[in-house]
Design a protein around this motif. Structure first.
Motif, PDB file in Angstrom:
ATOM      1  N   LYS A 194      77.040  62.140  34.150  1.00  0.00           N
ATOM      2  CA  LYS A 194      76.399  63.307  33.442  1.00  0.00           C
ATOM      3  C   LYS A 194      75.327  63.965  34.262  1.00  0.00           C
ATOM      4  N   LYS A 195      74.940  63.827  35.356  1.00  0.00           N
ATOM      5  CA  LYS A 195      73.942  64.520  36.152  1.00  0.00           C
ATOM      6  C   LYS A 195      74.127  66.226  36.026  1.00  0.00           C
ATOM      7  N   ASP A 196      73.212  66.807  35.520  1.00  0.00           N
ATOM      8  CA  ASP A 196      73.081  68.240  35.736  1.00  0.00           C
ATOM      9  C   ASP A 196      74.105  69.039  34.757  1.00  0.00           C
ATOM     10  N   LYS A 197      74.589  68.296  33.605  1.00  0.00           N
ATOM     11  CA  LYS A 197      75.357  68.488  32.648  1.00  0.00           C
ATOM     12  C   LYS A 197      74.763  68.269  31.334  1.00  0.00           C
ATOM     13  N   PRO A 198      75.042  69.303  30.295  1.00  0.00           N
ATOM     14  CA  PRO A 198      74.236  68.824  28.961  1.00  0.00           C
ATOM     15  C   PRO A 198      75.048  67.853  28.386  1.00  0.00           C
ATOM     16  N   ALA A 199      74.256  66.754  27.674  1.00  0.00           N
ATOM     17  CA  ALA A 199      74.562  65.672  27.195  1.00  0.00           C
ATOM     18  C   ALA A 199      73.929  65.510  25.976  1.00  0.00           C
ATOM     19  N   THR A 200      74.255  64.592  25.040  1.00  0.00           N
ATOM     20  CA  THR A 200      73.831  64.065  23.598  1.00  0.00           C
ATOM     21  C   THR A 200      73.147  62.703  23.919  1.00  0.00           C
ATOM     22  N   PHE A 201      71.807  62.825  23.409  1.00  0.00           N
ATOM     23  CA  PHE A 201      71.151  61.440  23.461  1.00  0.00           C
ATOM     24  C   PHE A 201      70.471  61.236  22.189  1.00  0.00           C
ATOM     25  N   ILE A 202      70.624  59.960  21.744  1.00  0.00           N
ATOM     26  CA  ILE A 202      69.836  59.521  20.369  1.00  0.00           C
ATOM     27  C   ILE A 202      68.584  58.780  20.868  1.00  0.00           C
ATOM     28  N   THR A 207      67.172  60.295  15.589  1.00  0.00           N
ATOM     29  CA  THR A 207      67.307  61.665  15.932  1.00  0.00           C
ATOM     30  C   THR A 207      68.016  62.117  17.288  1.00  0.00           C
ATOM     31  N   GLN A 208      68.896  62.935  17.195  1.00  0.00           N
ATOM     32  CA  GLN A 208      69.742  63.217  18.313  1.00  0.00           C
ATOM     33  C   GLN A 208      69.407  64.689  18.899  1.00  0.00           C
ATOM     34  N   PHE A 209      69.566  64.877  20.292  1.00  0.00           N
ATOM     35  CA  PHE A 209      69.209  65.834  20.907  1.00  0.00           C
ATOM     36  C   PHE A 209      70.052  65.908  22.307  1.00  0.00           C
ATOM     37  N   VAL A 210      70.003  67.312  22.678  1.00  0.00           N
ATOM     38  CA  VAL A 210      70.402  67.713  24.047  1.00  0.00           C
ATOM     39  C   VAL A 210      69.795  67.896  25.298  1.00  0.00           C
ATOM     40  N   GLY A 211      70.069  67.140  26.240  1.00  0.00           N
ATOM     41  CA  GLY A 211      69.233  67.220  27.258  1.00  0.00           C
ATOM     42  C   GLY A 211      70.111  67.309  28.815  1.00  0.00           C
ATOM     43  N   ILE A 212      69.658  67.531  30.016  1.00  0.00           N
ATOM     44  CA  ILE A 212      70.277  67.772  31.053  1.00  0.00           C
ATOM     45  C   ILE A 212      69.685  66.708  31.980  1.00  0.00           C
ATOM     46  N   ILE A 213      70.411  65.752  32.376  1.00  0.00           N
ATOM     47  CA  ILE A 213      69.910  64.692  33.515  1.00  0.00           C
ATOM     48  C   ILE A 213      69.687  65.305  34.901  1.00  0.00           C
ATOM     49  N   LYS A 214      68.434  65.147  35.279  1.00  0.00           N
ATOM     50  CA  LYS A 214      68.081  65.888  36.501  1.00  0.00           C
ATOM     51  C   LYS A 214      67.659  64.770  37.478  1.00  0.00           C
ATOM     52  N   GLY A 215      67.540  63.562  37.022  1.00  0.00           N
ATOM     53  CA  GLY A 215      67.352  62.483  38.223  1.00  0.00           C
ATOM     54  C   GLY A 215      66.640  61.279  37.595  1.00  0.00           C
ATOM     55  N   GLU A 218      60.331  57.148  39.921  1.00  0.00           N
ATOM     56  CA  GLU A 218      60.259  55.818  40.645  1.00  0.00           C
ATOM     57  C   GLU A 218      60.353  54.600  40.195  1.00  0.00           C
ATOM     58  N   THR A 219      59.965  54.816  38.873  1.00  0.00           N
ATOM     59  CA  THR A 219      59.713  53.695  37.911  1.00  0.00           C
ATOM     60  C   THR A 219      60.966  53.524  37.036  1.00  0.00           C
ATOM     61  N   GLY A 220      62.051  54.405  37.311  1.00  0.00           N
ATOM     62  CA  GLY A 220      63.486  54.070  36.747  1.00  0.00           C
ATOM     63  C   GLY A 220      63.498  54.821  35.394  1.00  0.00           C
ATOM     64  N   LYS A 221      62.490  55.635  35.079  1.00  0.00           N
ATOM     65  CA  LYS A 221      62.689  56.571  33.691  1.00  0.00           C
ATOM     66  C   LYS A 221      63.675  57.681  34.102  1.00  0.00           C
ATOM     67  N   LEU A 222      64.400  57.887  32.952  1.00  0.00           N
ATOM     68  CA  LEU A 222      65.500  59.191  32.858  1.00  0.00           C
ATOM     69  C   LEU A 222      64.708  60.328  33.044  1.00  0.00           C
ATOM     70  N   ILE A 223      64.854  61.359  33.615  1.00  0.00           N
ATOM     71  CA  ILE A 223      64.461  62.587  33.694  1.00  0.00           C
ATOM     72  C   ILE A 223      65.391  63.567  33.132  1.00  0.00           C
ATOM     73  N   LEU A 224      64.658  64.402  32.124  1.00  0.00           N
ATOM     74  CA  LEU A 224      65.882  65.182  31.209  1.00  0.00           C
ATOM     75  C   LEU A 224      65.142  66.476  31.224  1.00  0.00           C
ATOM     76  N   LEU A 225      65.840  67.432  31.296  1.00  0.00           N
ATOM     77  CA  LEU A 225      65.428  68.996  31.001  1.00  0.00           C
ATOM     78  C   LEU A 225      65.877  69.429  29.550  1.00  0.00           C
ATOM     79  N   GLN A 226      64.916  69.770  28.954  1.00  0.00           N
ATOM     80  CA  GLN A 226      65.345  69.640  27.193  1.00  0.00           C
ATOM     81  C   GLN A 226      65.003  71.301  27.209  1.00  0.00           C
ATOM     82  N   GLU A 227      64.992  71.561  25.867  1.00  0.00           N
ATOM     83  CA  GLU A 227      64.921  73.069  25.198  1.00  0.00           C
ATOM     84  C   GLU A 227      63.606  73.502  25.885  1.00  0.00           C
TER      85      GLU A 227
END
Length: 243
Positions: A194-202, A207-215, A218-227
């Motif tokens: 789902k990288k670079d594509k809108p995806a739904t997260f809980i 609560t649910q929200f939409v974000g785009i996975i960007k990468g 270095e410590t393994g956290k997911l980087i999301l582009l949001q509203e």
């Protein structure tokens, strides 16, 4: 490398933790079980597999050249090793679902669990657990599961697949020891589901929200582009990808 093949064990990761401590292990150890009675996944989940049809194994390795802050690179490397082997076996559309599931299309074919062994505040060793669906073709109460045989129609010898995986793991361990972290991270991000594509997260509060996975960080956290073009980082306890 020492390989212990067992018929039945509670969990290969748990078993390796026990024997590596009891023996003060310094060499690489692989524990391969035909059946796990208490297979473990990420965040306390269980891993269920039909006896004798899949690969369930764990690898113990000393990793003193890697720091605690760099340990997520080992998980990325392991994910890439599995991805490489599946691609060689002609499994199509292999992706890594952050942080540790391997998918083909939208179906899960493999799960990876890495546990750290800390001594005197430093990373001393890592235990890598792998559950790979090989010859199983039916599952109960496990939606979106698949296997190598389901995708190819070919029955594989488990030992052959294990040998391929261990060879590929060594390749990535060499990259880690050479400090090629950026190469590993870039490759991992290129294969993120789902990288670079809108995806739904809980979120953890439901609560649910939409974000785009960007990468990943270095410590393994997911980087999301949001509203509003806001970029946030999340760890595994904070969000879950719905798909």
């Amino acid at each position: 490398m020492r390989i212990d093949k067992l018929h039945t064990i509670d969990s290969t990761n748990s078993y390796l933790k026990r024997i590596s401590k009891e023996e003060d292990a310094q060499e690489d150890i692989v524990v391969w079980a035909l059946e796990q009675t208490a297979g473990r996944g990420q965040m306390g989940t269980t891993w269920s597999a039909e006896s004798g049809k899949n690969l369930t194994f764990s690898v113990f390795r000393k990793v003193k050249r890697i720091t605690i802050s760099e340990q997520f690179y080992a998980l990325m490397a392991a994910s890439l090793a599995v991805k490489d082997v599946l691609s060689k076996l002609l499994i199509k559309n292999v992706r890594v679902k952050w942080p540790n599931d391997i998918l083909t299309d939208n179906d899960k074919i493999c799960g990876i669990l890495i546990e750290s062994v800390i001594k005197r505040g430093k990373l001393d060793a890592m235990i890598l657990g792998v559950g790979l669906n090989v010859n199983q073709t039916e599952w109960k109460d496990t939606p979106r599961a698949t296997s190598i045989k389901s995708r190819t129609g070919i029955h594989f010898e488990l030992e052959e697949i294990l040998s391929m995986l261990l060879k590929q793991f060594h390749h990535y361990v060499d990259l880690l020891l050479k400090g090629q972290f950026e190469t590993i991270k870039n490759d991992y991000e290129q294969h993120l589901f789902k990288k670079d594509k809108p995806a739904t997260f809980i979120a953890s509060d439901g609560t649910q929200f939409v974000g785009i996975i960007k990468g990943v960080s270095e410590t393994g956290k997911l980087i999301l582009l949001q509203e509003d073009e806001v970029v946030n980082e999340y760890d595994l306890k904070e969000i879950q990808l719905l798909y």
